[in-house]
Design a protein around this motif. Structure first.
Motif, PDB file in Angstrom:
ATOM      1  N   VAL A 116     -27.763 -41.249  -3.111  1.00 31.70           N
ATOM      2  CA  VAL A 116     -27.039 -42.350  -3.761  1.00 31.70           C
ATOM      3  C   VAL A 116     -27.630 -42.826  -5.082  1.00 31.70           C
ATOM      4  O   VAL A 116     -27.001 -43.630  -5.775  1.00 31.70           O
ATOM      5  N   CYS A 117     -28.787 -42.356  -5.438  1.00 33.93           N
ATOM      6  CA  CYS A 117     -29.421 -42.847  -6.670  1.00 33.93           C
ATOM      7  C   CYS A 117     -28.582 -42.478  -7.898  1.00 33.93           C
ATOM      8  O   CYS A 117     -28.247 -41.307  -8.094  1.00 33.93           O
ATOM      9  N   PRO A 118     -28.235 -43.467  -8.719  1.00 36.39           N
ATOM     10  CA  PRO A 118     -27.453 -43.166  -9.928  1.00 36.39           C
ATOM     11  C   PRO A 118     -28.217 -42.342 -10.954  1.00 36.39           C
ATOM     12  O   PRO A 118     -27.620 -41.783 -11.873  1.00 36.39           O
ATOM     13  N   MET A 119     -29.554 -42.256 -10.770  1.00 33.65           N
ATOM     14  CA  MET A 119     -30.365 -41.481 -11.706  1.00 33.65           C
ATOM     15  C   MET A 119     -30.676 -40.080 -11.183  1.00 33.65           C
ATOM     16  O   MET A 119     -31.426 -39.347 -11.816  1.00 33.65           O
ATOM     17  N   ARG A 120     -30.103 -39.703 -10.052  1.00 30.78           N
ATOM     18  CA  ARG A 120     -30.398 -38.365  -9.542  1.00 30.78           C
ATOM     19  C   ARG A 120     -29.833 -37.314 -10.492  1.00 30.78           C
ATOM     20  O   ARG A 120     -28.717 -37.454 -11.012  1.00 30.78           O
ATOM     21  N   PRO A 121     -30.604 -36.269 -10.759  1.00 25.80           N
ATOM     22  CA  PRO A 121     -30.179 -35.267 -11.750  1.00 25.80           C
ATOM     23  C   PRO A 121     -29.002 -34.455 -11.240  1.00 25.80           C
ATOM     24  O   PRO A 121     -28.890 -34.167 -10.047  1.00 25.80           O
ATOM     25  N   MET A 122     -28.117 -34.109 -12.151  1.00 25.68           N
ATOM     26  CA  MET A 122     -26.982 -33.251 -11.812  1.00 25.68           C
ATOM     27  C   MET A 122     -26.693 -32.308 -12.968  1.00 25.68           C
ATOM     28  O   MET A 122     -27.071 -32.559 -14.118  1.00 25.68           O
ATOM     29  N   LYS A 123     -26.042 -31.216 -12.650  1.00 23.25           N
ATOM     30  CA  LYS A 123     -25.624 -30.259 -13.678  1.00 23.25           C
ATOM     31  C   LYS A 123     -24.190 -30.557 -14.064  1.00 23.25           C
ATOM     32  O   LYS A 123     -23.405 -31.086 -13.273  1.00 23.25           O
ATOM     33  N   CYS A 124     -23.830 -30.191 -15.273  1.00 21.57           N
ATOM     34  CA  CYS A 124     -22.474 -30.420 -15.758  1.00 21.57           C
ATOM     35  C   CYS A 124     -21.469 -29.692 -14.864  1.00 21.57           C
ATOM     36  O   CYS A 124     -21.607 -28.494 -14.607  1.00 21.57           O
ATOM     37  N   PRO A 125     -20.445 -30.397 -14.355  1.00 21.24           N
ATOM     38  CA  PRO A 125     -19.450 -29.764 -13.484  1.00 21.24           C
ATOM     39  C   PRO A 125     -18.565 -28.749 -14.209  1.00 21.24           C
ATOM     40  O   PRO A 125     -17.835 -27.990 -13.559  1.00 21.24           O
ATOM     41  N   PHE A 126     -18.633 -28.713 -15.549  1.00 21.00           N
ATOM     42  CA  PHE A 126     -17.825 -27.757 -16.310  1.00 21.00           C
ATOM     43  C   PHE A 126     -18.611 -26.509 -16.703  1.00 21.00           C
ATOM     44  O   PHE A 126     -18.088 -25.647 -17.405  1.00 21.00           O
ATOM     45  N   GLY A 127     -19.873 -26.428 -16.250  1.00 15.87           N
ATOM     46  CA  GLY A 127     -20.647 -25.219 -16.500  1.00 15.87           C
ATOM     47  C   GLY A 127     -21.480 -25.243 -17.749  1.00 15.87           C
ATOM     48  O   GLY A 127     -22.001 -24.203 -18.173  1.00 15.87           O
ATOM     49  N   CYS A 128     -21.630 -26.432 -18.379  1.00 17.22           N
ATOM     50  CA  CYS A 128     -22.555 -26.524 -19.523  1.00 17.22           C
ATOM     51  C   CYS A 128     -23.974 -26.252 -19.022  1.00 17.22           C
ATOM     52  O   CYS A 128     -24.264 -26.331 -17.842  1.00 17.22           O
ATOM     53  N   ASN A 150     -24.893 -40.809 -16.172  1.00 17.43           N
ATOM     54  CA  ASN A 150     -24.513 -40.451 -17.549  1.00 17.43           C
ATOM     55  C   ASN A 150     -23.376 -39.434 -17.602  1.00 17.43           C
ATOM     56  O   ASN A 150     -23.065 -38.897 -18.671  1.00 17.43           O
ATOM     57  N   LEU A 151     -22.746 -39.155 -16.451  1.00 19.03           N
ATOM     58  CA  LEU A 151     -21.676 -38.152 -16.423  1.00 19.03           C
ATOM     59  C   LEU A 151     -20.516 -38.551 -17.330  1.00 19.03           C
ATOM     60  O   LEU A 151     -19.977 -37.720 -18.081  1.00 19.03           O
ATOM     61  N   GLU A 152     -20.118 -39.815 -17.287  1.00 18.42           N
ATOM     62  CA  GLU A 152     -18.994 -40.275 -18.110  1.00 18.42           C
ATOM     63  C   GLU A 152     -19.288 -40.080 -19.595  1.00 18.42           C
ATOM     64  O   GLU A 152     -18.448 -39.582 -20.364  1.00 18.42           O
ATOM     65  N   GLN A 153     -20.497 -40.458 -19.989  1.00 15.03           N
ATOM     66  CA  GLN A 153     -20.886 -40.292 -21.394  1.00 15.03           C
ATOM     67  C   GLN A 153     -20.910 -38.820 -21.790  1.00 15.03           C
ATOM     68  O   GLN A 153     -20.430 -38.453 -22.862  1.00 15.03           O
ATOM     69  N   HIS A 154     -21.426 -37.975 -20.913  1.00 15.03           N
ATOM     70  CA  HIS A 154     -21.478 -36.537 -21.202  1.00 15.03           C
ATOM     71  C   HIS A 154     -20.076 -35.965 -21.355  1.00 15.03           C
ATOM     72  O   HIS A 154     -19.817 -35.188 -22.293  1.00 15.03           O
ATOM     73  N   CYS A 155     -19.167 -36.338 -20.449  1.00 17.13           N
ATOM     74  CA  CYS A 155     -17.803 -35.797 -20.501  1.00 17.13           C
ATOM     75  C   CYS A 155     -17.082 -36.236 -21.780  1.00 17.13           C
ATOM     76  O   CYS A 155     -16.253 -35.491 -22.318  1.00 17.13           O
TER      77      CYS A 155
END
Length: 335
Positions: A243-255, A263-268
């Protein structure tokens, strides 16, 4: 039958001196944990192959025998070790100075005297079946509180003080009067204190409190991934992964980008063009050059009056909205 609990008060040492009663509470607890599986092993080995006896049938008698045996061995351990070291120059055969290893040796020696014919077979001693029976009997004794932890700790305290040759785990200080002993006990590094972390009931020697605190599951910490949440250490891993909002994730579009989930919204929004190109290459596998796809992506952005394109967070959702927008552009063009 319950064994008597040792009196934790001051002990008159040699020369009528009063000895400090404190010892390392965590070491005492660890040693107490050895006793139950040790007793289980003795009971299992002594009844293996006997159709008329179960380990529980001999547990009471063997417990008393085992405690008497290891206690007597511990009482003479230091003097025996000194005599042995003077008489022998063979360092390989020297007795260890680790209390846990020493008590384990005592218990193994006692166990070997109680094994029946099958219990002496090396194949049985190393078998999974033996280990399973020992584990099962340990669980049975724990469930029935046959030998409660607090009573094992009373025995463990005596054993620890008897075999702690280097006084690493107990206080060696001795005093002539009760008053001087009381003054010492108030500041003794081995005195037990309760962990201050709410929910933790551990009692730890003062000298070990820093180590305990650094691992206490009830310690409240700030999030390891630097979100604003404060939580128990025992909950940290689950929080960081789920649930941590700071947990790392990869771009769902394959970047190739990796960023905190918040920061997903900002990245998108910042990488809308590259994301559109990836989606358009799937929708229009033929009919567009690379430059044509770039122009088409710019055109889609131009016709995206309400900014829907940047709001979608996965390939499927963005693909659907692109198709809908293309259809609308086509209808507008033909009307």
């Amino acid at each position: 039958m319950e064994l008597p609990v040792a009196d934790p008060g001051p002990v008159r040492a040699e020369g009528l001196l009063l000895q400090c009663p404190y010892c390392d509470s965590e070491a005492m607890h660890k040693l107490a944990q050895f006793l139950l599986p040790g007793l289980a092993a003795v009971c299992v080995d002594s009844t293996t192959g006997d159709l008329f006896k179960k380990p529980s049938a001999v547990a009471v008698d063997l417990r008393k025998e085992m405690v008497d045996y290891v206690t007597k061995r511990s009482e003479t351990f230091i003097s025996d070790s000194l005599i042995e070291s003077e008489a022998s120059q063979d360092q390989e055969n020297e007795m260890p100075d680790d209390p846990f290893e020493i008590v384990s040796i005592f218990m193994d020696d006692f166990s070997s005297t109680k094994r029946n014919i099958i219990g002496h077979v090396s194949g049985w001693l190393m078998s999974d079946s033996r280990e399973d029976k020992i584990d099962d009997f340990v669980q049975e004794m724990e469930m029935t509180r046959f030998w409660p932890l607090e009573r094992r700790e009373a025995i463990a305290e005596v054993l620890l003080k008897n075999v702690d040759l280097k006084t690493k785990y107990h206080c060696p200080e001795k005093y002539e009067t009760e008053e001087r002993l009381a003054d010492h006990k108030a500041h003794c590094n081995f005195r037990p204190v309760t962990c201050p972390n709410e929910g933790c009931r551990a009692k730890v020697s003062v000298r070990c409190m820093q180590d305990h605190d650094s691992a206490c599951p009830f310690k409240i910490l700030t999030c390891e991934q630097n979100c604003e949440k404060r939580l128990l250490r025992r909950d940290m891993d689950r929080h960081c992964v789920t649930v941590c909002p700071m947990r790392p994730m990869k771009c769902p579009f394959g970047c190739d980008s990796s960023f905190p989930e918040c920061n997903l919204e900002q990245h998108c929004s910042e990488f809308l063009q590259p994301h559109l190109l990836k989606v358009l290459k799937v929708i229009h596998k033929k009919g567009f050059t690379d430059e044509g796809l770039k122009d088409h992506a710019l055109l889609l952005e131009k016709h995206d009056n309400d900014g829907k394109l940047a709001k979608f967070r996965d390939v499927r959702s963005l693909t659907n909205v692109v198709k809908n927008l293309e259809a609308k552009m086509k209808d507008d063009g033909s009307s």
